[in-house]
Design a protein around this motif. Structure first.
Motif, PDB file in Angstrom:
ATOM      1  N   ARG A 192       0.827  -1.193   0.000  1.00 11.29           N
ATOM      2  CA  ARG A 192       0.000   0.000   0.000  1.00 11.29           C
ATOM      3  C   ARG A 192       0.869   1.253   0.000  1.00 11.29           C
ATOM      4  NH1 ARG A 192      -2.363  -0.489   4.692  1.00 11.29           N
ATOM      5  NH2 ARG A 192      -3.931  -1.944   3.916  1.00 11.29           N
TER       6      ARG A 192
ATOM      7  N   SER B 245     -12.301   8.588  10.906  1.00  8.86           N
ATOM      8  CA  SER B 245     -13.258   7.847  10.089  1.00  8.86           C
ATOM      9  C   SER B 245     -13.135   6.341  10.337  1.00  8.86           C
ATOM     10  CB  SER B 245     -13.018   8.138   8.605  1.00  8.86           C
ATOM     11  OG  SER B 245     -11.778   7.585   8.189  1.00  8.86           O
ATOM     12  N   LYS B 246     -14.135   5.591   9.877  1.00 12.90           N
ATOM     13  CA  LYS B 246     -14.108   4.139  10.036  1.00 12.90           C
ATOM     14  C   LYS B 246     -12.932   3.527   9.292  1.00 12.90           C
ATOM     15  CE  LYS B 246     -19.074   3.454  10.810  1.00 12.90           C
ATOM     16  NZ  LYS B 246     -20.320   2.777  10.316  1.00 12.90           N
ATOM     17  N   GLN B 247     -12.617   4.047   8.115  1.00 16.48           N
ATOM     18  CA  GLN B 247     -11.498   3.517   7.340  1.00 16.48           C
ATOM     19  C   GLN B 247     -10.180   3.733   8.085  1.00 16.48           C
ATOM     20  OE1 GLN B 247     -11.060   5.235   3.469  1.00 16.48           O
ATOM     21  NE2 GLN B 247      -9.343   3.921   2.892  1.00 16.48           N
ATOM     22  N   GLN B 248     -10.007   4.921   8.653  1.00 19.14           N
ATOM     23  CA  GLN B 248      -8.792   5.217   9.412  1.00 19.14           C
ATOM     24  C   GLN B 248      -8.703   4.325  10.647  1.00 19.14           C
ATOM     25  OE1 GLN B 248      -9.701   9.449   9.819  1.00 19.14           O
ATOM     26  NE2 GLN B 248      -7.786   9.973   8.765  1.00 19.14           N
TER      27      GLN B 248
ATOM     28  N   SER C 135      -9.985   1.450  11.072  1.00 18.70           N
ATOM     29  CA  SER C 135      -9.724   0.066  10.666  1.00 18.70           C
ATOM     30  C   SER C 135      -8.223  -0.168  10.502  1.00 18.70           C
ATOM     31  CB  SER C 135     -10.460  -0.234   9.357  1.00 18.70           C
ATOM     32  OG  SER C 135     -10.107  -1.521   8.888  1.00 18.70           O
ATOM     33  N   GLN C 136      -7.541   0.796   9.905  1.00 21.64           N
ATOM     34  CA  GLN C 136      -6.082   0.664   9.712  1.00 21.64           C
ATOM     35  C   GLN C 136      -5.338   0.778  11.039  1.00 21.64           C
ATOM     36  OE1 GLN C 136      -4.489   3.139   6.547  1.00 21.64           O
ATOM     37  NE2 GLN C 136      -6.423   3.031   5.434  1.00 21.64           N
TER      38      GLN C 136
END
Length: 616
Positions: free
Chosen positions: A330, A366-369, A371-372
């Protein structure tokens, strides 16, 4: 009988750093009833000196003949080496009734007639400080004529309580005598000069400063300061990635180019501002390209390159699982630099990431952040940048309580510490890269100055402020040293922990060597596990000689097992190497920077060539 000629008047201030012991002296006069003699001795005052011959010694008790009819019986407070028949000059420390406190003058310099003659010729009294001053000037190969002694004596008198050797040492290196330079000179002498230690102290004091300010009702000031700290390192991290990409694209392999020239250029947009302000560079040229690569190779070998495994912050081994590969792919796809890439899971374990997850959720991640963060795949640099953006762009939407909880947490400070170490320490591979070392010191000076300014708006009387001030003084002191000497500190981030290095190239700037002469350098390292080591390197044309001074046989075996790597690298560049490894003596502490530079600066000094006219 007149004893007045035996005593010298008081002069100047007495330094507190005397190297000699004291003598408590009950007075015994052999000429009984000689009231005048007893009164003269009774009237002695601190700072006066008395000369005499040791005529008898019994344990700690000595008898000193100061005249044919006067003998003083004295008791030694410390184990001072005095022999019968020896002529000694004492300084009166204090007078209390019939009790005198005497001190033998510095290193029995009454045995060195040149010290006494120099002071007599300059019409200066024989005080402990002045005798130490003259002795130190002679050791440094400095002039000891009347004007030189008077000038140095004024400096000694103006800095009461400072060791005369420190004042002389600064002047011998052509450095101004200021409180800051006095402190740094003695720090270097006493092995307290290491930038890596200042960095470690900074990381320890930073969260303490935040907690103290919050506890004292300065929550707003504490949050604003920590926001500035975050902004400083997050933005600098982004600039560093851009600069690394540019440096990797343009390699400077021209032989003979200097490696640390104009070091101290501030990174990014600060460069033009610094030049406009007329700031001097932190470091000038310190060695040529070949010497730099040689130093880099040695440090890499000592670091166990090729054998050392990657480790987590807690010292456990790091595996290269699917998460690691996916995260690296990534970063690579986004154009990131894998060399500087550190995924979150290498810094925080799962429990710590869960704690961080909740804290970041509280400031609006955020949810994406999130998650990481949960799986640990987000790069630490990217995470700090995202936090900085969130607290800058959405500052009004984030509650102060959430920010205080985040900044005051252990997990956040672990992340910040990791980034500070990345920016404020050098990797072994950085040492041989001209631009990297230059920008490192420029960034360090710029960032410490900005932190000092930010902290000064809140509180100047905390340990963190003192730490930053000392770090800035250290860098400025190095800058002054580099006007004449090729010296640089190497605060290193090694695979086994942080380490300190000193690199000194034996070339005085005022007397640059000819192009065909050899280049010699001394690399000093203080390692966590391998201990102290000194490596002397001499290069002449394509021949390289190295001599390792190591602490024990095990360390010698370790270097011997890896030295072939260095030999192979040099052979690829056409060099031939000769290596010698010896054990250091137990009493040796390693490289003394000030002594090393002073030794180079000394001029030939033959005591027999000194002559004085005491009638002048």
């Amino acid at each position: 009988m007149n004893l007045a000629g035996l005593f010298q008047p008081q002069y100047g201030n007495k330094g507190s750093g005397s190297r000699s012991g004291s003598v408590r002296a009950p007075i015994s006069v052999t000429a009984s009833g000689n009231y005048q003699t007893q009164q003269v001795i009774k009237n002695l005052s601190p700072g006066q000196t008395i000369q005499g011959e040791i005529v008898n010694r019994n344990g700690n008790e000595v008898q000193i003949r100061v005249d044919k009819d006067v003998i003083i019986t004295a008791r030694l407070d410390k184990d001072i080496s005095l022999a019968v028949g020896q002529n000694v000059t004492f300084e009166v420390k204090n007078q209390s009734g019939q009790q005198l406190a005497l001190r033998p003058l510095y290193e029995n310099l009454s045995q060195n007639p040149n010290v006494l003659k120099a002071l007599e010729a300059a019409k200066l009294p024989l005080t402990d400080e002045l005798m130490r001053m003259v002795s130190s000037m002679m050791e440094q190969g400095m002039s000891i004529d009347k004007n030189a002694l008077l000038d140095m004596g004024k400096l000694i008198s103006a800095h009461s309580g400072v060791n005369p050797e420190t004042i002389v040492g600064l002047r011998s290196l052509y450095l101004p005598v200021t409180p800051e330079n006095i402190e740094q000179f003695e720090n270097y002498q006493n092995y307290r000069h290491q930038i890596v230690s200042s960095v470690t102290e900074f990381l320890s004091e930073l969260p303490s400063a935040f907690q103290t300010m919050v506890a004292q009702g300065q929550a707003e000031g504490a949050v604003n300061f920590y926001k500035q700290v975050l902004q400083l390192f997050a933005e600098s991290s982004m600039q560093g990635e851009t600069q690394n990409a540019m440096q990797n694209a343009v390699q400077n392999n021209e032989a003979g180019k200097v490696i640390f020239a104009d070091a101290g250029r501030p990174a990014g947009g600060m460069q033009e501002e610094a030049q406009a302000a007329g700031k001097e560079s932190v470091l000038n040229a310190a060695q040529n390209q070949a010497e730099g690569r040689m130093t880099e190779s040695i440090i890499r070998i000592i670091d166990g390159e090729g054998d050392a495994k990657a480790v987590n912050a807690d010292g456990t081994a790091v595996g290269k699982g699917a998460d690691t590969m996916a995260s690296q792919e990534r970063v690579s796809a986004q154009g990131g630099n894998l060399q500087n890439y550190t995924p979150l899971f290498e810094v925080l374990n799962q429990d710590a990431r869960n704690t961080l997850f909740n804290l970041l959720e509280g400031i609006g991640f955020s949810k994406q952040q999130l998650s990481q963060v949960a799986d640990g795949s987000m790069p630490v640099k990217q995470l700090l940048q995202d936090i900085n953006t969130m607290l800058t762009v959405n500052a009004e939407a984030v509650s102060r309580e959430s920010v205080i909880n985040l900044f005051g947490s252990r997990v956040y400070n672990q992340l910040l510490n990791n980034e500070v170490l990345q920016q404020w320490l050098l990797k072994p591979s950085d040492v041989g890269q001209k631009n990297t070392v230059e920008d490192f010191y420029g960034k360090l000076r710029e960032q410490s100055a900005r932190l000092t300014e930010a902290l000064g708006q809140i509180s100047k009387d905390i340990p963190l402020a003192k730490n930053l001030s000392t770090m800035q003084s250290n860098i400025e002191f190095m800058n002054q040293l580099n006007q004449a000497f090729n010296y640089i500190q190497l605060p290193l981030k090694m695979s086994g922990g942080n380490a300190h290095g000193d690199l000194y190239v034996y070339t005085n700037r005022r007397n640059a060597p000819k192009e065909d002469e050899s280049v010699s350098a001394l690399l000093h390292l203080d390692m966590q596990h391998l201990g102290t080591m000194d490596i002397y390197v001499k290069m002449k044309e394509k021949n390289v000689s190295t001599k390792f001074y190591l602490k024990d046989e095990q360390t010698i075996d370790f270097i011997a097992d890896h030295i072939h790597i260095l030999n192979e690298r040099l052979s690829e560049r056409g060099y031939t190497m000769n290596v010698e490894m010896v054990m250091s003596k137990e009493e040796e502490k390693g490289m003394d920077v000030m002594e090393t530079m002073s030794a180079q600066e000394k001029r030939e000094n033959i005591l027999a060539q000194y002559s004085f006219d005491v009638r002048a």
